[in-house]
Design a protein around this motif. Structure first.
Motif, PDB file in Angstrom:
ATOM      1  N   VAL A  40     -11.118  -6.746   1.363  1.00 31.08           N
ATOM      2  CA  VAL A  40     -10.387  -7.379   2.661  1.00 31.08           C
ATOM      3  C   VAL A  40      -9.067  -7.547   2.174  1.00 31.08           C
ATOM      4  O   VAL A  40      -8.005  -7.157   3.043  1.00 31.08           O
ATOM      5  N   VAL A  41      -8.607  -7.951   1.030  1.00 30.55           N
ATOM      6  CA  VAL A  41      -7.173  -7.847   0.897  1.00 30.55           C
ATOM      7  C   VAL A  41      -6.644  -6.623   0.807  1.00 30.55           C
ATOM      8  O   VAL A  41      -5.478  -6.583   1.246  1.00 30.55           O
ATOM      9  N   ARG A  42      -7.310  -5.914   0.366  1.00 30.30           N
ATOM     10  CA  ARG A  42      -6.896  -4.140   0.101  1.00 30.30           C
ATOM     11  C   ARG A  42      -6.646  -3.681   1.578  1.00 30.30           C
ATOM     12  O   ARG A  42      -5.488  -3.238   1.889  1.00 30.30           O
ATOM     13  N   VAL A  43      -7.088  -4.064   2.687  1.00 28.38           N
ATOM     14  CA  VAL A  43      -7.150  -3.688   3.994  1.00 28.38           C
ATOM     15  C   VAL A  43      -5.958  -4.418   4.444  1.00 28.38           C
ATOM     16  O   VAL A  43      -4.872  -3.903   5.122  1.00 28.38           O
ATOM     17  N   LEU A  44      -5.555  -5.722   4.131  1.00 25.70           N
ATOM     18  CA  LEU A  44      -4.441  -6.375   4.587  1.00 25.70           C
ATOM     19  C   LEU A  44      -3.124  -5.815   3.853  1.00 25.70           C
ATOM     20  O   LEU A  44      -2.152  -5.671   4.339  1.00 25.70           O
ATOM     21  N   GLU A  45      -3.352  -5.598   2.661  1.00 27.67           N
ATOM     22  CA  GLU A  45      -2.235  -4.849   1.841  1.00 27.67           C
ATOM     23  C   GLU A  45      -1.753  -3.473   2.486  1.00 27.67           C
ATOM     24  O   GLU A  45      -0.592  -3.058   2.688  1.00 27.67           O
ATOM     25  N   ALA A  46      -2.677  -2.646   2.964  1.00 29.75           N
ATOM     26  CA  ALA A  46      -2.684  -1.628   3.415  1.00 29.75           C
ATOM     27  C   ALA A  46      -1.901  -1.703   4.680  1.00 29.75           C
ATOM     28  O   ALA A  46      -0.981  -0.957   5.019  1.00 29.75           O
ATOM     29  N   MET A  47      -2.296  -2.657   5.605  1.00 31.13           N
ATOM     30  CA  MET A  47      -1.501  -2.973   6.853  1.00 31.13           C
ATOM     31  C   MET A  47      -0.008  -3.540   6.702  1.00 31.13           C
ATOM     32  O   MET A  47       0.614  -2.907   7.472  1.00 31.13           O
ATOM     33  N   LYS A  48       0.236  -4.117   5.672  1.00 36.22           N
ATOM     34  CA  LYS A  48       1.323  -4.333   5.192  1.00 36.22           C
ATOM     35  C   LYS A  48       2.230  -3.311   5.060  1.00 36.22           C
ATOM     36  O   LYS A  48       3.582  -2.965   5.221  1.00 36.22           O
ATOM     37  N   ARG A  49       1.662  -2.289   4.014  1.00 39.30           N
ATOM     38  CA  ARG A  49       2.438  -1.013   3.786  1.00 39.30           C
ATOM     39  C   ARG A  49       2.657  -0.463   5.108  1.00 39.30           C
ATOM     40  O   ARG A  49       3.761   0.270   5.123  1.00 39.30           O
ATOM     41  N   TRP A  50       1.779  -0.282   5.915  1.00 44.14           N
ATOM     42  CA  TRP A  50       1.992   0.557   7.127  1.00 44.14           C
ATOM     43  C   TRP A  50       3.044  -0.001   7.998  1.00 44.14           C
ATOM     44  O   TRP A  50       4.084   0.684   8.594  1.00 44.14           O
ATOM     45  N   ARG A  51       3.004  -1.370   8.046  1.00 42.62           N
ATOM     46  CA  ARG A  51       4.184  -2.073   9.061  1.00 42.62           C
ATOM     47  C   ARG A  51       5.502  -1.938   8.269  1.00 42.62           C
ATOM     48  O   ARG A  51       6.464  -1.665   8.968  1.00 42.62           O
ATOM     49  N   ASP A  52       5.467  -1.810   6.981  1.00 44.54           N
ATOM     50  CA  ASP A  52       6.857  -1.900   6.021  1.00 44.54           C
ATOM     51  C   ASP A  52       7.284  -0.406   6.234  1.00 44.54           C
ATOM     52  O   ASP A  52       8.472  -0.235   6.700  1.00 44.54           O
ATOM     53  N   THR A  53       6.421   0.745   6.251  1.00 43.63           N
ATOM     54  CA  THR A  53       6.767   2.162   6.554  1.00 43.63           C
ATOM     55  C   THR A  53       7.258   2.174   7.844  1.00 43.63           C
ATOM     56  O   THR A  53       8.110   2.969   8.028  1.00 43.63           O
ATOM     57  N   GLU A  54       6.625   1.675   8.794  1.00 45.27           N
ATOM     58  CA  GLU A  54       6.812   1.716  10.175  1.00 45.27           C
ATOM     59  C   GLU A  54       8.190   1.265  10.390  1.00 45.27           C
ATOM     60  O   GLU A  54       9.097   1.829  11.106  1.00 45.27           O
ATOM     61  N   ALA A  55       8.502   0.187   9.786  1.00 40.03           N
ATOM     62  CA  ALA A  55       9.842  -0.558   9.982  1.00 40.03           C
ATOM     63  C   ALA A  55      10.865   0.345   9.360  1.00 40.03           C
ATOM     64  O   ALA A  55      11.949   0.413   9.866  1.00 40.03           O
ATOM     65  N   GLU A  56      10.459   0.838   8.318  1.00 41.91           N
ATOM     66  CA  GLU A  56      11.616   1.874   7.499  1.00 41.91           C
ATOM     67  C   GLU A  56      11.867   3.060   8.424  1.00 41.91           C
ATOM     68  O   GLU A  56      13.197   3.269   8.552  1.00 41.91           O
ATOM     69  N   LEU A  57      10.906   3.526   9.015  1.00 44.67           N
ATOM     70  CA  LEU A  57      11.137   4.879   9.899  1.00 44.67           C
ATOM     71  C   LEU A  57      11.488   4.665  11.173  1.00 44.67           C
ATOM     72  O   LEU A  57      12.651   5.347  11.501  1.00 44.67           O
ATOM     73  N   SER A  58      11.403   3.467  11.798  1.00 46.19           N
ATOM     74  CA  SER A  58      12.073   3.142  13.014  1.00 46.19           C
ATOM     75  C   SER A  58      13.626   2.770  12.647  1.00 46.19           C
ATOM     76  O   SER A  58      14.456   3.268  13.430  1.00 46.19           O
ATOM     77  N   GLU A  59      13.948   2.208  11.655  1.00 48.41           N
ATOM     78  CA  GLU A  59      15.313   1.963  11.046  1.00 48.41           C
ATOM     79  C   GLU A  59      16.099   3.159  10.984  1.00 48.41           C
ATOM     80  O   GLU A  59      17.024   3.392  11.357  1.00 48.41           O
ATOM     81  N   ALA A  60      15.468   4.012  10.215  1.00 40.81           N
ATOM     82  CA  ALA A  60      15.867   5.504   9.949  1.00 40.81           C
ATOM     83  C   ALA A  60      16.202   6.054  11.208  1.00 40.81           C
ATOM     84  O   ALA A  60      17.134   6.764  11.367  1.00 40.81           O
ATOM     85  N   SER A  61      15.292   6.054  12.269  1.00 41.28           N
ATOM     86  CA  SER A  61      15.457   6.818  13.566  1.00 41.28           C
ATOM     87  C   SER A  61      16.529   6.449  14.179  1.00 41.28           C
ATOM     88  O   SER A  61      17.356   7.085  14.650  1.00 41.28           O
ATOM     89  N   ARG A  62      16.514   4.800  14.297  1.00 37.91           N
ATOM     90  CA  ARG A  62      17.954   4.162  14.924  1.00 37.91           C
ATOM     91  C   ARG A  62      18.947   4.553  14.309  1.00 37.91           C
ATOM     92  O   ARG A  62      20.264   4.856  14.958  1.00 37.91           O
ATOM     93  N   ARG A  63      19.076   4.488  12.948  1.00 40.76           N
ATOM     94  CA  ARG A  63      20.506   4.944  12.242  1.00 40.76           C
ATOM     95  C   ARG A  63      20.765   6.386  12.324  1.00 40.76           C
ATOM     96  O   ARG A  63      22.085   6.658  12.987  1.00 40.76           O
ATOM     97  N   TYR A  64      19.838   7.220  12.516  1.00 42.28           N
ATOM     98  CA  TYR A  64      20.251   8.795  12.789  1.00 42.28           C
ATOM     99  C   TYR A  64      20.687   8.903  14.044  1.00 42.28           C
ATOM    100  O   TYR A  64      21.655   9.754  14.230  1.00 42.28           O
ATOM    101  N   MET A  65      20.167   8.287  15.117  1.00 39.79           N
ATOM    102  CA  MET A  65      20.600   8.470  16.275  1.00 39.79           C
ATOM    103  C   MET A  65      21.780   7.490  16.777  1.00 39.79           C
ATOM    104  O   MET A  65      22.002   7.537  17.882  1.00 39.79           O
ATOM    105  N   LYS A  66      21.927   6.520  15.921  1.00 34.72           N
ATOM    106  CA  LYS A  66      23.074   5.743  16.117  1.00 34.72           C
ATOM    107  C   LYS A  66      22.653   4.544  17.432  1.00 34.72           C
ATOM    108  O   LYS A  66      23.538   4.364  18.319  1.00 34.72           O
TER     109      LYS A  66
END
Length: 192
Positions: A40-66
Motif C-alpha cells: 500500500v505504501v508503494r502505491v502511495l509512493e508511486a502516486m507521489k512520484r506521478w504527482r511530482d512528475t506531473e507538476a514538473e511537466l506542467s511547470e516546464a510546459s508553462r515556462r516553455y510557452m511563457k
C-alpha cells in the motif's frame, strides 16, 4: 560500518503510516499483514512520484510557452474546442475556467499580446467574439502537451479492460476522499 545515506535519501517513507502514525490514531492497519502495508505504501509512493512528475511537466510546459496555469488551461480548452469544430466565446472560456468576465478579458489580453490567440467576429452572433488559438501556439502545444498525453493514453491502452476498471474505481474513490474536505458541512450533515 553502515553506508552513509545522501542528504536527500530518506531511510523511511513519509507516506508509511507505521512511521507517521505508529499508534494507529488515524490509519487502522492491524488487520493487514506487513507485506500488504508495504505494498500500500508503494502505491502511495508511486502516486507521489506521478504527482511530482506531473507538476514538473506542467511547470516546464508553462515556462516553455511563457504562460500561467489558467492561461494553459484556457489554451487546452480552446485547442480541443477548435478541433471539435466549436466556436469559443469569451463567456464559454469564463464558464469553463470558472472565472469572471473581467478576469477572462485580462486573460485574453495576455494571450493575444503573446500571439497565442486571435479575437475574430463570431460567425453567427455579431454581438460576440470568437476566440481562436494561433497556429504557432497550437503546434507548440501539440509538440509538448500533446505528445505527453499520447504516451499516457498508450500506457492506459496497454492495460487489460479489467485493470483499467480497477484503476478507475481506485481513482474515483480517491477523489471521493477529497469531497469531504471540499464540502465539510455536507459531511457533518451526512453523519447527523
Amino acid at each position: 560500518m553502515p553506508e552513509d545515506k545522501s542528504p536527500t535519501e530518506e531511510p523511511f517513507s513519509l507516506l508509511d503510516p507505521r512511521v507517521v502514525d505508529p499508534d494507529e490514531e488515524l490509519v487502522q492497519r492491524a488487520h493487514l499483514p506487513a507485506e500488504e502495508i508495504t505494498q500500500v505504501v508503494r502505491v502511495l509512493e508511486a502516486m507521489k512520484r506521478w504527482r511530482d512528475t506531473e507538476a514538473e511537466l506542467s511547470e516546464a510546459s508553462r515556462r516553455y510557452m511563457k504562460l500561467g496555469t489558467t492561461d494553459m488551461r484556457a489554451l487546452r480548452y480552446l485547442i480541443a474546442a477548435q478541433r471539435h469544430g466549436a466556436v469559443v466565446t469569451p463567456s464559454s472560456i469564463a464558464a469553463h475556467l470558472g472565472i469572471s468576465t473581467a478576469s477572462t478579458t485580462k486573460l485574453l489580453d495576455r494571450l493575444a499580446a503573446g500571439g497565442h490567440v486571435r479575437r475574430l467576429p463570431h460567425p453567427t452572433d455579431r454581438r460576440s467574439l470568437a476566440i481562436e488559438v494561433s497556429e504557432e501556439t497550437s503546434v507548440a502545444a501539440r509538440a509538448t502537451v500533446g505528445r505527453i498525453h499520447a504516451r499516457r493514453f498508450d500506457v492506459a491502452a496497454s492495460l487489460a479492460p479489467e485493470e483499467r476498471e480497477v484503476i478507475i474505481r481506485f481513482l474515483d474513490e480517491l477523489v471521493a476522499t477529497a469531497e469531504d474536505l471540499r464540502h465539510p458541512d455536507d459531511a457533518d450533515v451526512a453523519e447527523a
